[in-house]
Design an enzyme around this catalytic site. Structure first.
Site, PDB file in Angstrom:
ATOM      1  N   LYS A 171     -31.877  36.081  -7.298  1.00  8.66           N
ATOM      2  CA  LYS A 171     -31.053  35.693  -7.958  1.00  8.66           C
ATOM      3  C   LYS A 171     -32.102  34.487  -8.735  1.00  8.66           C
ATOM      4  O   LYS A 171     -33.579  34.675  -7.951  1.00  8.66           O
ATOM      5  CB  LYS A 171     -30.180  34.330  -7.295  1.00  8.66           C
ATOM      6  CG  LYS A 171     -29.043  33.947  -7.708  1.00  8.66           C
ATOM      7  CD  LYS A 171     -27.815  34.372  -8.324  1.00  8.66           C
ATOM      8  CE  LYS A 171     -27.020  34.206  -8.555  1.00  8.66           C
ATOM      9  NZ  LYS A 171     -25.574  34.146  -8.795  1.00  8.66           N
ATOM     10  N   VAL A 204      -7.701  28.906 -12.763  1.00  9.35           N
ATOM     11  CA  VAL A 204      -6.447  30.039 -13.449  1.00  9.35           C
ATOM     12  C   VAL A 204      -7.865  30.542 -14.983  1.00  9.35           C
ATOM     13  O   VAL A 204      -7.300  31.414 -15.570  1.00  9.35           O
ATOM     14  CB  VAL A 204      -5.316  30.262 -14.000  1.00  9.35           C
ATOM     15  CG1 VAL A 204      -4.934  29.493 -12.996  1.00  9.35           C
ATOM     16  CG2 VAL A 204      -5.693  28.885 -14.578  1.00  9.35           C
ATOM     17  N   GLY A 205      -9.076  31.207 -14.770  1.00  7.13           N
ATOM     18  CA  GLY A 205      -9.929  31.027 -15.472  1.00  7.13           C
ATOM     19  C   GLY A 205      -9.513  32.824 -15.730  1.00  7.13           C
ATOM     20  O   GLY A 205      -8.888  33.295 -15.006  1.00  7.13           O
ATOM     21  N   HIS A 206     -10.901  33.275 -14.983  1.00  9.99           N
ATOM     22  CA  HIS A 206     -10.543  35.288 -15.517  1.00  9.99           C
ATOM     23  C   HIS A 206     -10.047  35.549 -14.052  1.00  9.99           C
ATOM     24  O   HIS A 206      -9.602  36.026 -13.821  1.00  9.99           O
ATOM     25  CB  HIS A 206     -12.319  35.809 -15.742  1.00  9.99           C
ATOM     26  CG  HIS A 206     -13.161  35.635 -17.055  1.00  9.99           C
ATOM     27  ND1 HIS A 206     -13.722  35.152 -17.256  1.00  9.99           N
ATOM     28  CD2 HIS A 206     -13.237  36.502 -18.103  1.00  9.99           C
ATOM     29  CE1 HIS A 206     -14.206  34.608 -18.998  1.00  9.99           C
ATOM     30  NE2 HIS A 206     -13.589  35.806 -18.735  1.00  9.99           N
ATOM     31  N   VAL A 207     -10.952  35.485 -13.083  1.00  9.47           N
ATOM     32  CA  VAL A 207     -10.398  36.062 -12.049  1.00  9.47           C
ATOM     33  C   VAL A 207      -8.774  35.203 -11.353  1.00  9.47           C
ATOM     34  O   VAL A 207      -7.710  35.812 -10.794  1.00  9.47           O
ATOM     35  CB  VAL A 207     -11.560  36.051 -10.614  1.00  9.47           C
ATOM     36  CG1 VAL A 207     -10.688  36.273  -9.238  1.00  9.47           C
ATOM     37  CG2 VAL A 207     -12.994  36.389 -11.120  1.00  9.47           C
ATOM     38  N   GLY A 208      -9.101  33.715 -11.150  1.00  6.81           N
ATOM     39  CA  GLY A 208      -8.069  32.975 -11.227  1.00  6.81           C
ATOM     40  C   GLY A 208      -6.682  34.031 -11.559  1.00  6.81           C
ATOM     41  O   GLY A 208      -5.848  33.710 -11.463  1.00  6.81           O
TER      42      GLY A 208
END
Ligand code: NAD
Length: 353
Positions: A80, A180-184
Site C-alpha cells: 500500500k 449507499v455509495g458505489h458498493v452499497g
C-alpha cells in the site's frame, strides 16, 4: 519507537519513504509481502497528523492487502502507498508523476491503484512515469470500476450468512446498510431483487434518495442505523463501524458488508462472537474488487485483454472460501476474523516457504 517496535510491524519486507523536493511529494510505500507475487494495493492521499500516523496506516493497510489477496487466491502479495497531504488542495499532476517515479524505483515489486483521495485522473499522471499502475481506462486489459464486482461478492456473502445463521433465503430478511455509495448502492439493488427489506443511512442525501427510489428502502439518520431492528447489518461506509460503543446497539445477528477494517480494534471480533453475531471477515467478503484489479494486472503483464471469465471463476472460489471460514468458525466456536487471519497467514507462510 522505531519501525521494528511498532505494534503494526508484522514482518513487512520493505517500507520505503520518498521525498521529492520539487513537487513536495512525501510518500511511504509499505510492502508487507511479495511471497505470493508482486505486492498490490492502492495509493491513499490523506492529510495525516504526522509521519508516524502515515506509517501506521501504510503498515496496517499493506498487511491487510496481503491477507485479502491470499484469501482471494491471487498471485499477488500485499502493499500500500500513502501520500501525505490534503487531496483537496495539494494535488498536482507533477506530484503524481513524482509518485510514479517512486513506484517505478521498486522495479515492479509494488503495483499501485486508486484508494481514498486518489482518482483515475491522478493515476493518469502516475502512468507517465511507471507502468506498474492498475485501475485506468483506455487499454485492452482495463478493469473499470471494481464496485459492481465487490458488491456481487458481498451480496453472495450476505446470502451465505443468512443461510448459516438464520436457515433461510433472503426473501423478507431485513438488511440495514450503512453507506449507499458505489458498493452499497449496487448491494442494495441486488438485495432488493432477492426480496430483502432494506433500511439505509448515508451522509449523502442524493445517494439515499436514488437508492430508496429504486429499492423502496427506508431512510434513517446516520447514527440511527445502529439501532435498526434488522437481521443483517451491512457496513459499506468507512472503517471502524463495529466498536465497543456501537456493538451493544446492534440487533442484527449478522454483520456482513463491504467496508474495509470494520472492526474498530483487535478485541472487538471476540466481543462480536460472544454476542452470538455471525461476522463475515471484511477482507474476505469484499475481495471482489481486488480480483477485478488483479485481472487487469494479469492482462497488462501478459500483454493481453481483460478476462471476465477469470474474474467470475475467482469470485466463485472466493464465495467458497468465505463459506469455509464461516463453517470453520461455527464448528470450532471461534471468531470468524481469527479463523480468516490464521488461514491468510498460513497461505502467505506456505508461499514464502
Ligand atoms: P463510496 O465512497 O462510493 O461510498 C461510501 C459511502 O458512505 C458514501 O456514499 C458516503 O457518503 C457514505 N458515508 C460516509 N460516512 C458515512 C457515515 N458516517 N454514515 C453513513 N454513510 C456514510 O465508497 P465505496 O467504493 O462504495 O466503498 C465503500 C466501502 O467499501 C469502503 O470502506 C471501501 O474501502 C470498501 N471497499 C470498496 C471496494 C470497491 O470496489 N469500491 C472494494 C473493497 C472495499
Amino acid at each position: 519507537m522505531t519501525l521494528f517496535d511498532s505494534p503494526d510491524f508484522e514482518g513487512h519486507e520493505g517500507v520505503h519513504s520518498f521525498y521529492d523536493e520539487k513537487t513536495g511529494l512525501k510518500s511511504i510505500i509499505a510492502i508487507h509481502s511479495t511471497a505470493r507475487g508482486p505486492a498490490a494495493g492502492g495509493c491513499r492521499m490523506w492529510d495525516y497528523s504526522s509521519a508516524g500516523a502515515a506509517l501506521t496506516d501504510a503498515l496496517r493497510l499493506s498487511r491487510g492487502m496481503s491477507y485479502k489477496n491470499a484469501m482471494a487466491e491471487l498471485d499477488l502479495g500485499g502493499g500500500k502507498a500513502v501520500i501525505i497531504g490534503d487531496s483537496r488542495s495539494q494535488k498536482t499532476p507533477a506530484l503524481f508523476e513524482a509518485f510514479g517515479r517512486a513506484v517505478d524505483s521498486l522495479g515492479g515489486r509494488y503495483w499501485t491503484a486508486e484508494d481514498v483521495g486518489v482518482s483515475p485522473a491522478d493515476l493518469e499522471s502516475t502512468r507517465k512515469t511507471t507502468r506498474f499502475v492498475a485501475g485506468l481506462e483506455g487499454h485492452a486489459a482495463a478493469s473499470g470500476d471494481p464496485s459492481p464486482v465487490t458488491a456481487e461478492g458481498v451480496f453472495r456473502g450476505v446470502r451465505l450468512c443468512v443461510e448459516r445463521a438464520l436457515g433461510r433465503d433472503l426473501k423478507g430478511v431485513h438488511v440495514a446498510i450503512q453507506g449507499v455509495g458505489h458498493v452499497g448502492g449496487y448491494l442494495a439493488e441486488k438485495l432488493h431483487a432477492a426480496g430483502a427489506i432494506l433500511t439505509i443511512a448515508d451522509v449523502n442525501q442524493p445517494a439515499l434518495n436514488a437508492v430508496a427510489a429504486k429499492t423502496g428502502a427506508t431512510i434513517v439518520p446516520t447514527d440511527a442505523i445502529f439501532d435498526v431492528e434488522a437481521d443483517v447489518f451491512a457496513p459499506c461506509a468507512l472503517g471502524g463501524a463495529i466498536s465497543a460503543a456501537t456493538l451493544p446497539r446492534l440487533k442484527a445477528r449478522i454483520i456482513a458488508g463491504a467496508a474495509n477494517n470494520q472492526l474498530a480494534d483487535a478485541t472487538i471480533g471476540q466481543a462480536v462472537f460472544e454476542r452470538g453475531v455471525l461476522y463475515a471477515p471484511d477482507y474476505v467478503i469484499n475481495g471482489g474488487g481486488i480480483i477485478n484489479v488483479a485481472a487487469e494486472i494479469r492482462g497488462l503483464e501478459a500483454g493481453g485483454a481483460f478476462d471476465g471469465d477469470w474474474v467470475a471463476t475467482k469470485l466463485d472460489r472466493l464465495a467458497q472460501t468465505l463459506a469455509e471460514v464461516i463453517d470453520q468458525s461455527i464448528a470450532e466456536k471461534r471468531p470468524a476474523n481469527l479463523v480468516a487471519d490464521e488461514i491468510a497467514r498460513a497461505r502467505i507462510a506456505a508461499a514464502r516457504a
